[in-house]
Write an enzyme that holds these catalytic residues in place. Structure first.
Site, PDB file in Angstrom:
ATOM      1  N   GLU A  96      -1.571  -5.543   8.379  1.00 11.44           N
ATOM      2  CA  GLU A  96      -0.809  -4.985   9.490  1.00 11.44           C
ATOM      3  C   GLU A  96      -1.514  -5.286  10.805  1.00 11.44           C
ATOM      4  O   GLU A  96      -2.748  -5.341  10.854  1.00 11.44           O
ATOM      5  CB  GLU A  96      -0.668  -3.464   9.313  1.00 11.44           C
ATOM      6  CG  GLU A  96       0.120  -3.083   8.081  1.00 11.44           C
ATOM      7  CD  GLU A  96       0.324  -1.576   7.953  1.00 11.44           C
ATOM      8  OE1 GLU A  96      -0.059  -0.815   8.863  1.00 11.44           O
ATOM      9  OE2 GLU A  96       0.884  -1.165   6.922  1.00 11.44           O
ATOM     10  N   ASP A 110       0.838  -1.200   0.000  1.00 12.87           N
ATOM     11  CA  ASP A 110       0.000   0.000   0.000  1.00 12.87           C
ATOM     12  C   ASP A 110       0.875   1.253   0.000  1.00 12.87           C
ATOM     13  O   ASP A 110       0.368   2.379  -0.051  1.00 12.87           O
ATOM     14  CB  ASP A 110      -1.016  -0.007   1.152  1.00 12.87           C
ATOM     15  CG  ASP A 110      -0.368  -0.092   2.519  1.00 12.87           C
ATOM     16  OD1 ASP A 110       0.870  -0.189   2.598  1.00 12.87           O
ATOM     17  OD2 ASP A 110      -1.104  -0.062   3.524  1.00 12.87           O
ATOM     18  N   SER A 111       2.207   1.053  -0.012  1.00 17.86           N
ATOM     19  CA  SER A 111       3.120   2.176  -0.269  1.00 17.86           C
ATOM     20  C   SER A 111       2.873   2.732  -1.667  1.00 17.86           C
ATOM     21  O   SER A 111       3.390   3.798  -2.014  1.00 17.86           O
ATOM     22  CB  SER A 111       4.576   1.736  -0.106  1.00 17.86           C
ATOM     23  OG  SER A 111       4.827   0.542  -0.823  1.00 17.86           O
ATOM     24  N   LYS A 166      -1.525  -9.391   2.664  1.00 10.63           N
ATOM     25  CA  LYS A 166      -0.772  -8.974   3.850  1.00 10.63           C
ATOM     26  C   LYS A 166      -1.656  -8.028   4.660  1.00 10.63           C
ATOM     27  O   LYS A 166      -2.389  -7.220   4.096  1.00 10.63           O
ATOM     28  CB  LYS A 166       0.537  -8.279   3.457  1.00 10.63           C
ATOM     29  CG  LYS A 166       1.328  -7.728   4.661  1.00 10.63           C
ATOM     30  CD  LYS A 166       2.763  -7.410   4.331  1.00 10.63           C
ATOM     31  CE  LYS A 166       3.012  -6.043   3.750  1.00 10.63           C
ATOM     32  NZ  LYS A 166       2.569  -4.918   4.605  1.00 10.63           N
ATOM     33  N   GLU A 198       9.050  -4.506  10.472  1.00 15.11           N
ATOM     34  CA  GLU A 198       9.496  -3.205   9.947  1.00 15.11           C
ATOM     35  C   GLU A 198      10.056  -2.317  11.045  1.00 15.11           C
ATOM     36  O   GLU A 198       9.413  -2.088  12.072  1.00 15.11           O
ATOM     37  CB  GLU A 198       8.321  -2.499   9.233  1.00 15.11           C
ATOM     38  CG  GLU A 198       8.725  -1.143   8.667  1.00 15.11           C
ATOM     39  CD  GLU A 198       7.754  -0.560   7.652  1.00 15.11           C
ATOM     40  OE1 GLU A 198       6.786  -1.259   7.275  1.00 15.11           O
ATOM     41  OE2 GLU A 198       7.974   0.595   7.239  1.00 15.11           O
ATOM     42  N   ASP A 252      -1.084  -6.065  -0.210  1.00 19.34           N
ATOM     43  CA  ASP A 252      -1.537  -5.420   1.031  1.00 19.34           C
ATOM     44  C   ASP A 252      -3.043  -5.213   1.018  1.00 19.34           C
ATOM     45  O   ASP A 252      -3.589  -4.680   0.036  1.00 19.34           O
ATOM     46  CB  ASP A 252      -0.892  -4.032   1.161  1.00 19.34           C
ATOM     47  CG  ASP A 252       0.314  -4.034   2.084  1.00 19.34           C
ATOM     48  OD1 ASP A 252       0.370  -4.884   2.995  1.00 19.34           O
ATOM     49  OD2 ASP A 252       1.198  -3.175   1.883  1.00 19.34           O
TER      50      ASP A 252
END
Ligand code: KIV
Length: 277
Positions: free
Chosen positions: A128, A57-58, A126, A195, A96
């Site tokens: 978080e 999602d960057s 993925k 991270e 993501d």
């Protein structure tokens, strides 16, 4: 490559799967992961041997120019993932789940994961978060969808953290991270991104888990490494944390090349006779 005398390396597979990355951990072969968001880059990264392509999602930052990862939508992520999946031959494609598409409840999260798998034909998602998303991870894994976890500096929580500094430097947060990692493994995650946490803690978590860890700013003891491709290739040079190594300087290369093109157009030296019909 394997030959008549030696067994093939686990990384020599024609298609990287979640099983391959598990075998790579067990064989001590480091996993190389990189972000990708579009067809052309994904094609090049796959051909260059990247094991895991993360449609991060960057994309919100490096593709759309947003300050954070929060604005990107599930529709956008599906689009980027479709472009990447079309390009690849060998890499495992992990996508993501964006902010707001899985935190509400596990049913909504499952629907988001199903969209990514069905519409983009991705290989895994993925998410978080730690213990708070573990039940959701279980539900998605139960539906047959592989899930990669993400702990430490989780950018979707930036307004909660208030800063992009290294996480889990104090014992309380480190203890929580160790517990979260174990919980995510028990929930069925096939791998974990760690991270921006201290290298020693990342090494400790990596040793304590049977699933692979993939680090970004987490030192050299994780089972693999991931970088945002724009950082690794020097396309976005305004972001300079010490964990980024630049393997190319594409900002300079592209600016120079485009400047030359503009100047050729202005001077009418492009197109030449040979470039015309
Ligand atoms: O979105 C992303 O690029 C990521 C990596 C930094 C791990 O999550």
């Amino acid at each position: 490559m394997g030959n008549d005398h030696s067994p093939p390396e686990v990384a020599d597979v024609s298609r990287v799967t979640t099983k391959t990355v598990q075998e790579m951990k067990e064989a001590g072969v480091p996993i190389a992961a990189l972000t990708a968001y579009d067809y052309t880059s994904a094609y090049l990264f796959d051909q260059a041997g990247v094991d895991v392509l993360l449609v991060g999602d960057s994309a919100s930052n490096v593709m759309a120019g947003n300050e954070t990862t929060l604005p990107i939508t599930l529709d956008h992520m599906v689009y980027h993932a479709q472009c990447v999946v079309r390009a690849i031959d060998r890499s495992l494609v992990v996508v993501d789940l964006p902010f707001g598409s899985y935190q509400g409840d596990s049913r909504e999260a499952l629907q988001s994961a199903i969209r990514v798998m069905k519409e983009a034909r991705a290989h895994a998602v993925k998410m978080e978060g730690g213990t708070e998303v573990a039940d959701t991870v279980e539900r998605i894994v139960d539906a047959g969808i592989p899930v990669m976890g993400h702990l430490g500096l989780t950018p979707q929580s930036i307004y909660n953290f208030g800063t992009y500094q290294v996480r889990a430097q104090d014992e309380e947060e480190a203890k929580q991270l160790r517990a979260d990692a174990k919980r995510l493994e028990a929930a069925g995650c096939f791998a974990l991104v760690l991270e921006k946490i201290p290298a020693e803690l990342a090494g400790e978590v990596t040793a304590a888990l049977s699933i692979p860890t993939i680090g970004i700013g987490a030192g050299d003891e994780t089972d693999g490494q991931v970088l945002v491709s724009h950082d690794a290739l020097g396309l976005s040079t305004d972001f300079n944390p010490r964990f980024v190594r630049r393997y190319a300087h594409l900002e300079e290369t592209i600016t120079e090349a485009v400047g030359e093109y503009v100047s050729d157009v202005r001077s009418r030296s492009f197109p030449s006779e040979g470039e015309s019909y």
